[in-house]
Design an enzyme around this catalytic site. Structure first.
Site, mmCIF file in Angstrom:
data_model
loop_
_atom_site.group_PDB
_atom_site.id
_atom_site.type_symbol
_atom_site.label_atom_id
_atom_site.label_comp_id
_atom_site.label_asym_id
_atom_site.label_seq_id
_atom_site.Cartn_x
_atom_site.Cartn_y
_atom_site.Cartn_z
ATOM 1 N N HIS A 92 0.636 -5.710 1.990
ATOM 2 C CA HIS A 92 1.558 -5.079 2.938
ATOM 3 C C HIS A 92 2.995 -5.553 2.697
ATOM 4 O O HIS A 92 3.209 -6.569 2.033
ATOM 5 C CB HIS A 92 1.123 -5.425 4.362
ATOM 6 C CG HIS A 92 -0.279 -5.005 4.632
ATOM 7 N ND1 HIS A 92 -0.605 -3.806 5.224
ATOM 8 C CD2 HIS A 92 -1.458 -5.602 4.324
ATOM 9 C CE1 HIS A 92 -1.921 -3.698 5.296
ATOM 10 N NE2 HIS A 92 -2.468 -4.780 4.751
ATOM 11 N N ARG A 133 -5.538 0.644 4.917
ATOM 12 C CA ARG A 133 -4.506 1.200 4.030
ATOM 13 C C ARG A 133 -4.350 0.396 2.740
ATOM 14 O O ARG A 133 -4.031 0.954 1.687
ATOM 15 C CB ARG A 133 -3.176 1.376 4.775
ATOM 16 C CG ARG A 133 -2.607 0.140 5.450
ATOM 17 C CD ARG A 133 -1.532 0.562 6.451
ATOM 18 N NE ARG A 133 -0.760 -0.530 7.044
ATOM 19 C CZ ARG A 133 -1.121 -1.217 8.121
ATOM 20 N NH1 ARG A 133 -2.276 -0.967 8.716
ATOM 21 N NH2 ARG A 133 -0.334 -2.158 8.612
ATOM 22 N N SER A 143 1.278 -2.707 11.650
ATOM 23 C CA SER A 143 0.788 -4.081 11.726
ATOM 24 C C SER A 143 -0.748 -4.150 11.680
ATOM 25 O O SER A 143 -1.356 -3.636 10.745
ATOM 26 C CB SER A 143 1.381 -4.716 12.985
ATOM 27 O OG SER A 143 1.002 -6.020 13.150
ATOM 28 N N GLU A 194 2.100 4.964 1.436
ATOM 29 C CA GLU A 194 2.558 5.288 2.802
ATOM 30 C C GLU A 194 1.370 5.505 3.754
ATOM 31 O O GLU A 194 0.437 6.258 3.436
ATOM 32 C CB GLU A 194 3.413 6.561 2.756
ATOM 33 C CG GLU A 194 3.953 6.954 4.127
ATOM 34 C CD GLU A 194 4.575 8.350 4.111
ATOM 35 O OE1 GLU A 194 5.804 8.444 4.214
ATOM 36 O OE2 GLU A 194 3.801 9.336 3.988
ATOM 37 N N GLU A 228 -1.163 -7.441 7.152
ATOM 38 C CA GLU A 228 0.254 -7.318 7.491
ATOM 39 C C GLU A 228 0.578 -8.346 8.571
ATOM 40 O O GLU A 228 -0.314 -8.827 9.290
ATOM 41 C CB GLU A 228 0.560 -5.880 7.967
ATOM 42 C CG GLU A 228 2.009 -5.612 8.342
ATOM 43 C CD GLU A 228 3.024 -6.063 7.291
ATOM 44 O OE1 GLU A 228 3.004 -7.247 6.912
ATOM 45 O OE2 GLU A 228 3.844 -5.234 6.855
ATOM 46 N N HIS A 234 0.819 -1.224 0.000
ATOM 47 C CA HIS A 234 0.000 0.000 0.000
ATOM 48 C C HIS A 234 0.855 1.278 0.000
ATOM 49 O O HIS A 234 2.038 1.249 0.354
ATOM 50 C CB HIS A 234 -0.893 0.002 1.250
ATOM 51 C CG HIS A 234 -0.069 -0.063 2.504
ATOM 52 N ND1 HIS A 234 0.520 1.043 3.063
ATOM 53 C CD2 HIS A 234 0.302 -1.113 3.273
ATOM 54 C CE1 HIS A 234 1.207 0.687 4.126
ATOM 55 N NE2 HIS A 234 1.100 -0.623 4.278
ATOM 56 N N TYR A 243 2.734 -7.958 14.454
ATOM 57 C CA TYR A 243 4.006 -7.655 15.112
ATOM 58 C C TYR A 243 3.948 -7.795 16.636
ATOM 59 O O TYR A 243 4.872 -7.389 17.346
ATOM 60 C CB TYR A 243 4.488 -6.252 14.719
ATOM 61 C CG TYR A 243 5.550 -6.246 13.632
ATOM 62 C CD1 TYR A 243 6.793 -6.842 13.850
ATOM 63 C CD2 TYR A 243 5.347 -5.629 12.412
ATOM 64 C CE1 TYR A 243 7.782 -6.828 12.870
ATOM 65 C CE2 TYR A 243 6.327 -5.607 11.420
ATOM 66 C CZ TYR A 243 7.543 -6.220 11.669
ATOM 67 O OH TYR A 243 8.531 -6.213 10.706
HETATM 68 O O1 LIG Z 1 3.561 -3.098 10.095
HETATM 69 C C1 LIG Z 1 4.223 -2.155 9.648
HETATM 70 O O2 LIG Z 1 4.488 -1.148 10.315
HETATM 71 C C2 LIG Z 1 4.729 -2.216 8.199
HETATM 72 C C3 LIG Z 1 5.919 -3.086 8.036
HETATM 73 O O3 LIG Z 1 6.915 -2.747 8.872
HETATM 74 P P1 LIG Z 1 8.385 -3.270 8.642
HETATM 75 O O4 LIG Z 1 8.345 -4.766 8.479
HETATM 76 O O5 LIG Z 1 8.950 -2.582 7.422
HETATM 77 O O6 LIG Z 1 9.109 -2.869 9.903
HETATM 78 O O7 LIG Z 1 3.753 -2.808 7.426
HETATM 79 P P2 LIG Z 1 2.941 -2.103 6.232
HETATM 80 O O8 LIG Z 1 3.288 -0.639 6.270
HETATM 81 O O9 LIG Z 1 3.405 -2.735 4.938
HETATM 82 O O10 LIG Z 1 1.511 -2.406 6.503
#
Ligand SMILES: O=C(O)[C@@H](COP(=O)(O)O)OP(=O)(O)O
Length: 300
Positions: A229, A103, A65, A54, A130, A52, A133
């Protein structure tokens, strides 16, 4: 691993094929005229993977995440620009797949709008979400690097099978995520949804969806866009390109840049992935994402 090895092709096979082709061409140079168009026919399907545009927390350098964030102003522009470029290249999508995070959905809408293809069906699944995390959600990557070291942050972000500590009920974003009714719509009970994930676990939950839902559309001849993602796209790339557990660490995707995969009839890539757009800008954007996990100079 060699380039061909990534696709499960043995070096002996490559050399014997080159020798055989050379032999045929030396017998009759006209063979070349037949070969060239047929080599391009090996590519049967085009698939676009897209991280996606930014998001608000990408900008703030926080692990986003499963927290639902909208695109930043820049993210909107990235998605629109991506749509214009895909239109210029003549893409006509038959199906679009997104996660259930805003997003990725907003990006798909903006891309289709810029292409004049708003009518194309969009299907959403948590399986393209995503990576979860865990306890890292909401934290600033540069601050984490300062406290835990850049090496540890890189392991959390890019390794294949390292799982961050899980999220629990005391986490500030636990309730926001698990009380969100979108997670009542998943094909697994809410209490079985992940509380943290390694990239390997992302691939485990994504593969059934890829195999059972996305592949049939591609095999029917649809050109598919997957708007997802950074890490759900990395997991799928690992699977499709046969990237090793160690080499996947080096793969980082920038926001809003379409990744073209040309696949044969068995959905194996026939050539390296292509990140579409200005290559210098793309390399700078990749470096920017990688540097998010580094300590900010003034804080060292
Ligand atoms: O979860 C997040 O913050 C990012 C990836 O972070 P990194 O693996 O690059 O730290 O995911 P996205 O922006 O693609 O949804």
């Amino acid at each position: 691993m060699s380039y061909f090895g990534r696709f499960g092709i043995k070096p002996g096979f490559v050399w014997s094929s080159i020798n055989r082709i050379w032999w045929l061409v030396s017998l009759n140079p006209k063979t070349l005229l037949w070969l060239l168009p047929n080599i391009s026919l090996m590519s049967k399907h085009k698939l676009i993977l897209l991280r996606h545009g930014e998001g608000a927390w990408n900008k703030e350098n926080r692990f986003c995440s499963w927290v639902d964030q909208k695109l930043s102003e820049n993210g909107v522009l990235e998605a629109q620009e991506c749509g214009r470029m895909l239109k210029q290249h003549g893409y006509e999508f038959g199906r679009v797949f997104t996660s259930i995070l805003s997003r990725s959905i907003q990006t798909a809408w903006l891309v289709l709008e810029a292409m004049g293809q708003e009518w194309v069906p969009i299907t959403k699944s948590w399986r393209l979400n995503e990576r979860h995390y865990g306890a890292l959600i909401g934290l600033n990557r540069a601050e984490m690097a300062l406290n835990h070291g850049e090496k540890q942050v890189k392991l959390w972000r890019r390794s294949y099978d390292i799982t961050p500590p899980p999220i629990n009920e005391s986490h500030p974003y636990f309730a926001e995520i698990y009380n969100d009714r979108r997670y009542n719509t998943c094909d697994v009970p809410k209490d079985e949804l992940p509380k943290t994930e390694s990239l390997k676990e992302v691939l485990d939950r994504l593969l059934p969806y890829w195999n059972d839902v996305i592949i049939p559309e591609i095999k029917c001849g649809q050109t598919v866009l997957i708007s997802a993602h950074g890490n759900s796209c990395r997991a799928l790339l690992k699977h499709l390109e046969g990237i090793s557990d160690t080499d996947i660490v080096k793969v980082t995707l920038p926001t809003g840049v379409p990744v073209l995969l040309e696949l044969d009839e068995n959905l194996r890539p026939v050539k390296p992935r292509e990140l579409l757009g200005d290559q210098a800008k793309i390399q700078a954007a990749i470096k920017k994402v990688e540097d998010q996990g580094k300590v900010v100079e003034g804080n060292k």
